[in-house]
Scaffold this motif. Sequence first.
Motif, PDB file in Angstrom:
ATOM      1  N   ASN A  44      18.652  69.405  59.270  1.00  0.00           N
ATOM      2  CA  ASN A  44      18.359  70.813  58.728  1.00  0.00           C
ATOM      3  C   ASN A  44      19.648  71.286  58.516  1.00  0.00           C
ATOM      4  OD1 ASN A  44      17.205  73.245  58.017  1.00  0.00           O
ATOM      5  ND2 ASN A  44      17.486  74.270  60.112  1.00  0.00           N
ATOM      6  N   CYS A  45      20.534  70.411  57.659  1.00  0.00           N
ATOM      7  CA  CYS A  45      21.937  70.804  57.171  1.00  0.00           C
ATOM      8  C   CYS A  45      21.483  70.722  55.747  1.00  0.00           C
ATOM      9  CB  CYS A  45      22.871  69.469  57.229  1.00  0.00           C
ATOM     10  SG  CYS A  45      24.554  69.785  56.620  1.00  0.00           S
ATOM     11  N   PRO A  46      21.766  71.686  54.958  1.00  0.00           N
ATOM     12  CA  PRO A  46      21.636  72.013  53.528  1.00  0.00           C
ATOM     13  C   PRO A  46      22.415  71.363  52.825  1.00  0.00           C
ATOM     14  CG  PRO A  46      22.939  73.819  54.524  1.00  0.00           C
ATOM     15  CD  PRO A  46      22.385  72.996  55.313  1.00  0.00           C
ATOM     16  N   ALA A  47      21.809  70.371  51.735  1.00  0.00           N
ATOM     17  CA  ALA A  47      22.576  69.344  50.967  1.00  0.00           C
ATOM     18  C   ALA A  47      22.022  69.619  49.447  1.00  0.00           C
ATOM     19  CB  ALA A  47      22.434  68.020  51.475  1.00  0.00           C
ATOM     20  N   GLN A  48      23.226  69.628  48.721  1.00  0.00           N
ATOM     21  CA  GLN A  48      22.805  69.617  47.059  1.00  0.00           C
ATOM     22  C   GLN A  48      23.043  68.462  46.594  1.00  0.00           C
ATOM     23  OE1 GLN A  48      25.846  72.454  45.879  1.00  0.00           O
ATOM     24  NE2 GLN A  48      24.871  74.034  46.900  1.00  0.00           N
ATOM     25  N   SER A  49      21.973  68.279  45.314  1.00  0.00           N
ATOM     26  CA  SER A  49      22.014  67.169  44.582  1.00  0.00           C
ATOM     27  C   SER A  49      21.548  65.832  45.335  1.00  0.00           C
ATOM     28  CB  SER A  49      23.310  66.859  43.896  1.00  0.00           C
ATOM     29  OG  SER A  49      23.650  68.087  43.116  1.00  0.00           O
ATOM     30  N   VAL A  50      20.762  65.689  46.392  1.00  0.00           N
ATOM     31  CA  VAL A  50      20.367  64.696  47.227  1.00  0.00           C
ATOM     32  C   VAL A  50      18.717  64.896  47.349  1.00  0.00           C
ATOM     33  CG1 VAL A  50      22.446  63.995  48.328  1.00  0.00           C
ATOM     34  CG2 VAL A  50      20.828  65.471  49.487  1.00  0.00           C
ATOM     35  N   SER A  51      18.150  63.740  47.115  1.00  0.00           N
ATOM     36  CA  SER A  51      16.766  63.662  47.543  1.00  0.00           C
ATOM     37  C   SER A  51      16.443  63.785  48.843  1.00  0.00           C
ATOM     38  CB  SER A  51      16.247  62.291  46.900  1.00  0.00           C
ATOM     39  OG  SER A  51      16.438  61.968  45.606  1.00  0.00           O
ATOM     40  N   PRO A  52      15.338  64.417  49.161  1.00  0.00           N
ATOM     41  CA  PRO A  52      14.963  64.746  50.761  1.00  0.00           C
ATOM     42  C   PRO A  52      14.370  63.409  51.063  1.00  0.00           C
ATOM     43  CG  PRO A  52      13.525  65.959  49.423  1.00  0.00           C
ATOM     44  CD  PRO A  52      14.771  65.624  48.552  1.00  0.00           C
ATOM     45  N   VAL A  53      13.635  62.899  50.141  1.00  0.00           N
ATOM     46  CA  VAL A  53      12.840  61.593  50.630  1.00  0.00           C
ATOM     47  C   VAL A  53      13.041  60.519  49.249  1.00  0.00           C
ATOM     48  CG1 VAL A  53      10.438  60.520  50.806  1.00  0.00           C
ATOM     49  CG2 VAL A  53      11.108  62.639  51.831  1.00  0.00           C
ATOM     50  N   LEU A  54      13.149  59.226  49.702  1.00  0.00           N
ATOM     51  CA  LEU A  54      13.288  58.139  48.585  1.00  0.00           C
ATOM     52  C   LEU A  54      12.225  56.949  49.010  1.00  0.00           C
ATOM     53  CD1 LEU A  54      17.041  57.245  48.706  1.00  0.00           C
ATOM     54  CD2 LEU A  54      15.940  58.448  46.795  1.00  0.00           C
ATOM     55  N   SER A  55      11.711  56.442  47.886  1.00  0.00           N
ATOM     56  CA  SER A  55      10.802  55.363  48.095  1.00  0.00           C
ATOM     57  C   SER A  55      11.774  54.090  48.387  1.00  0.00           C
ATOM     58  CB  SER A  55      10.055  55.077  46.639  1.00  0.00           C
ATOM     59  OG  SER A  55       9.178  53.738  46.866  1.00  0.00           O
ATOM     60  N   LYS A  56      11.234  53.308  49.416  1.00  0.00           N
ATOM     61  CA  LYS A  56      11.983  52.176  49.793  1.00  0.00           C
ATOM     62  C   LYS A  56      11.682  50.864  48.422  1.00  0.00           C
ATOM     63  CE  LYS A  56      11.517  51.357  54.640  1.00  0.00           C
ATOM     64  NZ  LYS A  56      10.848  50.692  55.616  1.00  0.00           N
ATOM     65  N   GLU A  57      11.029  51.326  47.551  1.00  0.00           N
ATOM     66  CA  GLU A  57      10.921  50.413  46.249  1.00  0.00           C
ATOM     67  C   GLU A  57      12.363  50.531  45.522  1.00  0.00           C
ATOM     68  OE1 GLU A  57       7.805  51.771  43.794  1.00  0.00           O
ATOM     69  OE2 GLU A  57       6.231  51.272  45.351  1.00  0.00           O
ATOM     70  N   LEU A  58      13.237  51.596  45.902  1.00  0.00           N
ATOM     71  CA  LEU A  58      14.476  51.516  45.283  1.00  0.00           C
ATOM     72  C   LEU A  58      15.600  50.745  45.968  1.00  0.00           C
ATOM     73  CD1 LEU A  58      15.345  55.397  45.102  1.00  0.00           C
ATOM     74  CD2 LEU A  58      14.724  53.904  43.183  1.00  0.00           C
ATOM     75  N   ILE A  59      15.140  50.055  46.908  1.00  0.00           N
ATOM     76  CA  ILE A  59      16.448  49.052  47.703  1.00  0.00           C
ATOM     77  C   ILE A  59      15.965  47.778  46.963  1.00  0.00           C
ATOM     78  CG2 ILE A  59      16.681  48.081  49.719  1.00  0.00           C
ATOM     79  CD1 ILE A  59      15.288  50.205  51.143  1.00  0.00           C
ATOM     80  N   PRO A  60      17.192  47.362  46.551  1.00  0.00           N
ATOM     81  CA  PRO A  60      17.156  45.857  45.572  1.00  0.00           C
ATOM     82  C   PRO A  60      16.444  44.543  46.790  1.00  0.00           C
ATOM     83  CG  PRO A  60      19.144  46.966  45.319  1.00  0.00           C
ATOM     84  CD  PRO A  60      18.451  47.934  46.403  1.00  0.00           C
ATOM     85  N   SER A  61      15.983  43.706  46.232  1.00  0.00           N
ATOM     86  CA  SER A  61      15.461  42.702  47.108  1.00  0.00           C
ATOM     87  C   SER A  61      16.484  42.154  47.918  1.00  0.00           C
ATOM     88  CB  SER A  61      14.784  41.766  46.215  1.00  0.00           C
ATOM     89  OG  SER A  61      15.549  41.120  45.392  1.00  0.00           O
ATOM     90  N   GLY A  62      17.715  42.085  47.559  1.00  0.00           N
ATOM     91  CA  GLY A  62      18.762  41.394  48.141  1.00  0.00           C
ATOM     92  C   GLY A  62      19.289  42.454  49.235  1.00  0.00           C
ATOM     93  N   ASN A  63      18.915  43.506  49.375  1.00  0.00           N
ATOM     94  CA  ASN A  63      19.620  44.476  50.147  1.00  0.00           C
ATOM     95  C   ASN A  63      18.657  45.026  51.018  1.00  0.00           C
ATOM     96  OD1 ASN A  63      21.577  46.079  51.168  1.00  0.00           O
ATOM     97  ND2 ASN A  63      21.363  47.545  49.625  1.00  0.00           N
ATOM     98  N   GLN A  64      17.625  44.365  51.591  1.00  0.00           N
ATOM     99  CA  GLN A  64      16.448  44.663  52.382  1.00  0.00           C
ATOM    100  C   GLN A  64      17.108  44.551  54.121  1.00  0.00           C
ATOM    101  OE1 GLN A  64      13.367  45.799  51.704  1.00  0.00           O
ATOM    102  NE2 GLN A  64      13.851  45.684  49.448  1.00  0.00           N
TER     103      GLN A  64
END
Length: 140
Positions: A114-134
């Motif tokens: 519950n820390c207010p943050a600007q310009s960041v996504s509250p949720v990301l898809s794991k699909e954004l993680i490059p395959s070499g960075n799993q």
Amino acid sequence: MSKIYSGLSILGCAFGSSLMLCLPALADQCSYIKKEQAIATISRLDINQTIYKLCEPCGEKDPQSVKIQHLSMEKVDYQDYWQVGVNGEGIDLAYVFVDSGVEDNLVNLAAIANCPAQSVSPVLSKELIPSGNQEGDTPN
């Protein structure tokens, strides 16, 4: 005519200065937090868990995975603030994501605490993680 250019340059400097003052504010949005927020964060993290660092306001596109080997919560030398540490380094909750346990999504630690943050996504898809960075691929 020179007064117009002078006025524009002053306006440009004022705008540039205010922009420079704003950027550092975004750099450390949720690094120093209230004790309750630090407790909420620590309770969500575990040794050997993988977290994902991504500074969206900095223009980063690929989350970097980090395996937690050491976890801490420490009071900082500024007012009554605390900081969460991972592997001996303080983290900014706004730029750290953890597995949400729902539909292969990552949730932002700032949202959990519950820390207010600007310009960041509250949720990301794991699909954004490059395959070499799993999970498990990150060096210490």
